[in-house]
Enzyme design. Structure first.
Site, PDB file in Angstrom:
ATOM      1  N   ARG A  24       0.836  -1.211   0.000  1.00  0.00           N
ATOM      2  CA  ARG A  24       0.000   0.000   0.000  1.00  0.00           C
ATOM      3  C   ARG A  24       0.871   1.261   0.000  1.00  0.00           C
ATOM      4  O   ARG A  24       0.946   1.973  -0.994  1.00  0.00           O
ATOM      5  CB  ARG A  24      -0.942  -0.040   1.223  1.00  0.00           C
ATOM      6  CG  ARG A  24      -2.081   0.951   1.158  1.00  0.00           C
ATOM      7  CD  ARG A  24      -1.708   2.352   1.565  1.00  0.00           C
ATOM      8  NE  ARG A  24      -1.182   2.440   2.930  1.00  0.00           N
ATOM      9  CZ  ARG A  24      -0.614   3.536   3.421  1.00  0.00           C
ATOM     10  NH1 ARG A  24      -0.502   4.621   2.669  1.00  0.00           N
ATOM     11  NH2 ARG A  24      -0.123   3.552   4.651  1.00  0.00           N
ATOM     12  N   ASP A  25       1.570   1.542   1.086  1.00  0.00           N
ATOM     13  CA  ASP A  25       2.350   2.791   1.164  1.00  0.00           C
ATOM     14  C   ASP A  25       3.503   2.737   0.169  1.00  0.00           C
ATOM     15  O   ASP A  25       3.876   3.752  -0.427  1.00  0.00           O
ATOM     16  CB  ASP A  25       2.888   2.973   2.599  1.00  0.00           C
ATOM     17  CG  ASP A  25       3.111   4.421   2.976  1.00  0.00           C
ATOM     18  OD1 ASP A  25       3.171   5.273   2.073  1.00  0.00           O
ATOM     19  OD2 ASP A  25       3.242   4.716   4.179  1.00  0.00           O
ATOM     20  N   HIS A 215       8.726   7.298   8.139  1.00  0.00           N
ATOM     21  CA  HIS A 215       9.369   7.391   6.819  1.00  0.00           C
ATOM     22  C   HIS A 215      10.818   7.804   7.071  1.00  0.00           C
ATOM     23  O   HIS A 215      11.126   8.480   8.058  1.00  0.00           O
ATOM     24  CB  HIS A 215       8.627   8.394   5.927  1.00  0.00           C
ATOM     25  CG  HIS A 215       7.322   7.832   5.429  1.00  0.00           C
ATOM     26  ND1 HIS A 215       7.171   7.307   4.166  1.00  0.00           N
ATOM     27  CD2 HIS A 215       6.125   7.677   6.042  1.00  0.00           C
ATOM     28  CE1 HIS A 215       5.923   6.863   4.025  1.00  0.00           C
ATOM     29  NE2 HIS A 215       5.265   7.072   5.147  1.00  0.00           N
ATOM     30  N   CYS A 246       4.077   9.363   0.381  1.00  0.00           N
ATOM     31  CA  CYS A 246       2.710   9.803   0.139  1.00  0.00           C
ATOM     32  C   CYS A 246       2.707  10.805  -1.012  1.00  0.00           C
ATOM     33  O   CYS A 246       3.397  11.822  -0.939  1.00  0.00           O
ATOM     34  CB  CYS A 246       2.131  10.442   1.401  1.00  0.00           C
ATOM     35  SG  CYS A 246       0.479  11.081   1.119  1.00  0.00           S
ATOM     36  N   ASN A 255       9.319   4.408   3.325  1.00  0.00           N
ATOM     37  CA  ASN A 255       9.123   4.005   4.722  1.00  0.00           C
ATOM     38  C   ASN A 255      10.406   3.392   5.258  1.00  0.00           C
ATOM     39  O   ASN A 255      11.269   2.944   4.496  1.00  0.00           O
ATOM     40  CB  ASN A 255       8.052   2.910   4.792  1.00  0.00           C
ATOM     41  CG  ASN A 255       6.677   3.425   4.491  1.00  0.00           C
ATOM     42  OD1 ASN A 255       6.292   3.527   3.329  1.00  0.00           O
ATOM     43  ND2 ASN A 255       5.929   3.743   5.520  1.00  0.00           N
TER      44      ASN A 255
HETATM   45  P1  HMG Z   1     -13.454  14.131  -2.673  1.00  0.00           P
HETATM   46  O1  HMG Z   1     -13.143  14.562  -4.073  1.00  0.00           O
HETATM   47  O2  HMG Z   1     -13.715  15.180  -1.627  1.00  0.00           O
HETATM   48  O3  HMG Z   1     -14.646  13.074  -2.690  1.00  0.00           O
HETATM   49  O4  HMG Z   1     -12.231  13.216  -2.213  1.00  0.00           O
HETATM   50  P2  HMG Z   1     -16.193  13.313  -2.584  1.00  0.00           P
HETATM   51  O5  HMG Z   1     -16.658  12.713  -1.315  1.00  0.00           O
HETATM   52  O6  HMG Z   1     -16.532  14.763  -2.840  1.00  0.00           O
HETATM   53  O7  HMG Z   1     -16.756  12.463  -3.826  1.00  0.00           O
HETATM   54  C1  HMG Z   1     -16.475  12.867  -5.177  1.00  0.00           C
HETATM   55  C2  HMG Z   1     -16.680  11.693  -6.108  1.00  0.00           C
HETATM   56  O8  HMG Z   1     -15.689  10.723  -5.855  1.00  0.00           O
HETATM   57  C3  HMG Z   1     -18.026  10.974  -5.944  1.00  0.00           C
HETATM   58  O9  HMG Z   1     -18.388  10.512  -7.251  1.00  0.00           O
HETATM   59  C4  HMG Z   1     -17.694   9.784  -5.108  1.00  0.00           C
HETATM   60  O10 HMG Z   1     -18.543   8.659  -5.306  1.00  0.00           O
HETATM   61  C5  HMG Z   1     -16.295   9.457  -5.586  1.00  0.00           C
HETATM   62  P3  HMG Z   1     -19.585  11.219  -8.055  1.00  0.00           P
HETATM   63  O11 HMG Z   1     -20.778  11.083  -7.124  1.00  0.00           O
HETATM   64  O12 HMG Z   1     -19.146  12.637  -8.209  1.00  0.00           O
HETATM   65  O13 HMG Z   1     -19.635  10.435  -9.318  1.00  0.00           O
HETATM   66  N1  HMG Z   1     -15.536   8.819  -4.489  1.00  0.00           N
HETATM   67  C6  HMG Z   1     -14.950   7.611  -4.553  1.00  0.00           C
HETATM   68  N2  HMG Z   1     -14.811   6.709  -5.521  1.00  0.00           N
HETATM   69  C7  HMG Z   1     -14.159   5.563  -5.221  1.00  0.00           C
HETATM   70  N3  HMG Z   1     -13.627   5.291  -4.000  1.00  0.00           N
HETATM   71  C8  HMG Z   1     -13.735   6.186  -3.010  1.00  0.00           C
HETATM   72  C9  HMG Z   1     -14.397   7.407  -3.287  1.00  0.00           C
HETATM   73  N4  HMG Z   1     -14.661   8.470  -2.517  1.00  0.00           N
HETATM   74  C10 HMG Z   1     -15.352   9.328  -3.257  1.00  0.00           C
HETATM   75  N5  HMG Z   1     -13.232   5.906  -1.807  1.00  0.00           N
HETATM   76  C11 HMG Z   1     -11.302  11.501  -0.830  1.00  0.00           C
HETATM   77  C12 HMG Z   1     -12.153  12.752  -0.866  1.00  0.00           C
HETATM   78  C13 HMG Z   1     -11.022  11.184   0.631  1.00  0.00           C
HETATM   79  C14 HMG Z   1     -12.041  10.370  -1.492  1.00  0.00           C
HETATM   80  C15 HMG Z   1      -9.965  11.790  -1.574  1.00  0.00           C
HETATM   81  O14 HMG Z   1      -9.375  12.924  -1.027  1.00  0.00           O
HETATM   82  C16 HMG Z   1      -9.005  10.640  -1.506  1.00  0.00           C
HETATM   83  O15 HMG Z   1      -9.218   9.596  -2.105  1.00  0.00           O
HETATM   84  N6  HMG Z   1      -7.865  10.806  -0.790  1.00  0.00           N
HETATM   85  C17 HMG Z   1      -6.898   9.747  -0.570  1.00  0.00           C
HETATM   86  C18 HMG Z   1      -5.481  10.259  -0.678  1.00  0.00           C
HETATM   87  C19 HMG Z   1      -4.535   9.105  -0.372  1.00  0.00           C
HETATM   88  O16 HMG Z   1      -4.824   7.944  -0.581  1.00  0.00           O
HETATM   89  N7  HMG Z   1      -3.314   9.445   0.140  1.00  0.00           N
HETATM   90  C20 HMG Z   1      -2.336   8.465   0.481  1.00  0.00           C
HETATM   91  C21 HMG Z   1      -2.690   7.642   1.689  1.00  0.00           C
HETATM   92  S1  HMG Z   1      -2.392   8.490   3.235  1.00  0.00           S
HETATM   93  C22 HMG Z   1      -0.714   8.172   3.584  1.00  0.00           C
HETATM   94  O17 HMG Z   1      -0.006   7.668   2.745  1.00  0.00           O
HETATM   95  C23 HMG Z   1      -0.185   8.472   4.954  1.00  0.00           C
HETATM   96  C24 HMG Z   1       0.021   7.205   5.803  1.00  0.00           C
HETATM   97  O18 HMG Z   1       0.926   6.306   5.173  1.00  0.00           O
HETATM   98  C25 HMG Z   1       0.558   7.580   7.197  1.00  0.00           C
HETATM   99  C26 HMG Z   1       1.763   8.512   7.148  1.00  0.00           C
HETATM  100  O19 HMG Z   1       2.745   8.221   6.449  1.00  0.00           O
HETATM  101  O20 HMG Z   1       1.685   9.519   7.861  1.00  0.00           O
HETATM  102  C27 HMG Z   1      -1.301   6.446   6.015  1.00  0.00           C
HETATM  103 MG    MG Z   2       3.084   6.478   5.211  1.00  0.00          MG
END
Ligand code: HMG
Ligand code: MG
Length: 315
Positions: A24-25, A215, A246, A255
């Site tokens: 994933r990450d 990380h 990220c 990481n």
């Molecule tokens: P948004 O654009 O605000 O979504 O994104 P929304 O709620 O306004 O919905 C817009 C459209 O997207 C809708 O479709 C939803 O159905 C669709 P429409 O009705 O317009 O046709 N939609 C989806 N489709 C599929 N799967 C979904 C989904 N959600 C909405 N889950 C959202 C908000 C949270 C979805 C977006 O910002 C997002 O996906 N962010 C994820 C970013 C990410 O993955 N970052 C990396 C992971 S975090 C990380 O790496 C840190 C970590 O490792 C810890 C660390 O290191 O600190 C964990």
């Molecule tokens: Mg991370």
């Protein structure tokens, strides 16, 4: 050498659970999209190396993280080994619906300790992220799922600078209070140092229900892990081969590498249940698939002198 000399040190746990985040990450930040069959093989190899918790993928918006847009296909294909947990990242109810379609038994939500990163990573404010997560956790618990929480930018944020410790504790507690079994403290951009780690864990009132997620951007991940273990933490996130980062955090790199962590832990006499040779083989294989060397120092050292599984194995 192919394994460290073992000399125990006082004040450390007997065993550490490594929560593997490579699929994933690790893969979410790759420049190219990795074929789904390679991902499935990566997950299978990690289980064969002894991992018991493997974060497999994310049900986030596919346009936000195209590298993991094949989450459904991966879960359809992926073999499950007995006794292994395969959590997935889920930000919202749409993501939960998708995860439930695949019979997922464990999810992880991911909050931000800072306002700017909440906007960049979740398209939410610091406050409104909780409105997004609350129904996800409630519904997941109703379905009998286990829910983990991450809190990102615990030590510093590229836009806001150092993150105040009380702000991390407030956000972290609110995530735990939703009903999450564990909170993983994320140093998303790798800027923390060991004293800061100790202070943060103390500010939470001790290590209960805490995990750490470092990380290695500034080369501090192993030192920070040792500080966390001395403070009583027993769950450490790591990524086989040290890949990762990220896409929404400027300057985030890989990481903590699982192999580097395992070398240190086995040297300290701490059990992990992992086979280091298998991990190195996996990272060497994955590096060839990704077309670039693994950033893990242990993979570089051991991979440069492949194991001869005969009499000189310990040379
Ligand atoms: P948004 O654009 O605000 O979504 O994104 P929304 O709620 O306004 O919905 C817009 C459209 O997207 C809708 O479709 C939803 O159905 C669709 P429409 O009705 O317009 O046709 N939609 C989806 N489709 C599929 N799967 C979904 C989904 N959600 C909405 N889950 C959202 C908000 C949270 C979805 C977006 O910002 C997002 O996906 N962010 C994820 C970013 C990410 O993955 N970052 C990396 C992971 S975090 C990380 O790496 C840190 C970590 O490792 C810890 C660390 O290191 O600190 C964990
Ligand atoms: Mg991370």
């Amino acid at each position: 050498m192919r394994e460290p000399y073992r000399i125990s040190a006082a004040g450390l746990p007997e065993r550490v659970t490594i929560y593997e985040v490579g699929p994933r990450d690790g893969l979410q930040n790759e420049p190219a999209v990795v074929p789904v069959e390679v991902k499935a093989e990566f997950v299978a190899r990690l289980a064969a190396a002894g991992h018991r918790v493997i974060e497999a993928t994310s049900f986030v918006h596919p346009k936000w993280v195209p590298q993991l847009a094949d989450a459904s296909e991966l879960l359809t294909r992926m073999e499950r080994a007995p006794g292994v947990r395969y959590p997935v990242l889920v930000p919202n109810e749409r993501g939960l619906d998708r995860a439930l379609e695949h019979g997922v038994q464990e999810i992880a939500i991911f909050g931000s300790a800072t306002e700017t990163f909440a906007g960049k990573n979740l398209n939410r404010t610091l406050e409104s992220q909780f409105e997004m997560f609350a129904p996800v956790v409630a519904r997941a618990l109703d379905h009998g799922l286990r829910v983990r929480a991450y809190v990102s930018m615990c030590f510093g944020d590229p836009w806001e600078g150092p993150t105040p410790i009380d702000q991390v504790v407030t956000v972290g507690r609110r995530l735990l209070d939703l009903g999450c079994y564990e909170l993983s403290l994320g140093d998303t951009i790798g800027v923390g140092t060991p004293g800061h780690v100790t202070a943060l864990i103390e500010a939470f009132g001790g290590p209960s229900r805490l995990a750490v997620h470092f990380h290695d951007t500034y080369g501090q991940a192993l030192a920070n892990t040792l500080a966390a273990l001395r403070a009583g933490v027993t769950v450490v996130d790591a990524s086989t081969g040290g890949i990762g980062g990220c896409p929404y955090a400027e300057s985030a790199t890989g990481n903590l590498a699982t192999e580097d962590l395992v070398w240190m832990l086995h040297g300290l006499g701490v059990e992990t249940g992992l086979d280091l040779e298998s991990l190195v083989e996996t990272s060497t294989w994955l590096a060839a698939e990704l077309g670039r060397p693994s950033p893990s120092r242990v993979v570089q050292a051991m991979g440069a002198n492949p194991a001869r599984r005969t009499t000189d194995q310990h040379a």
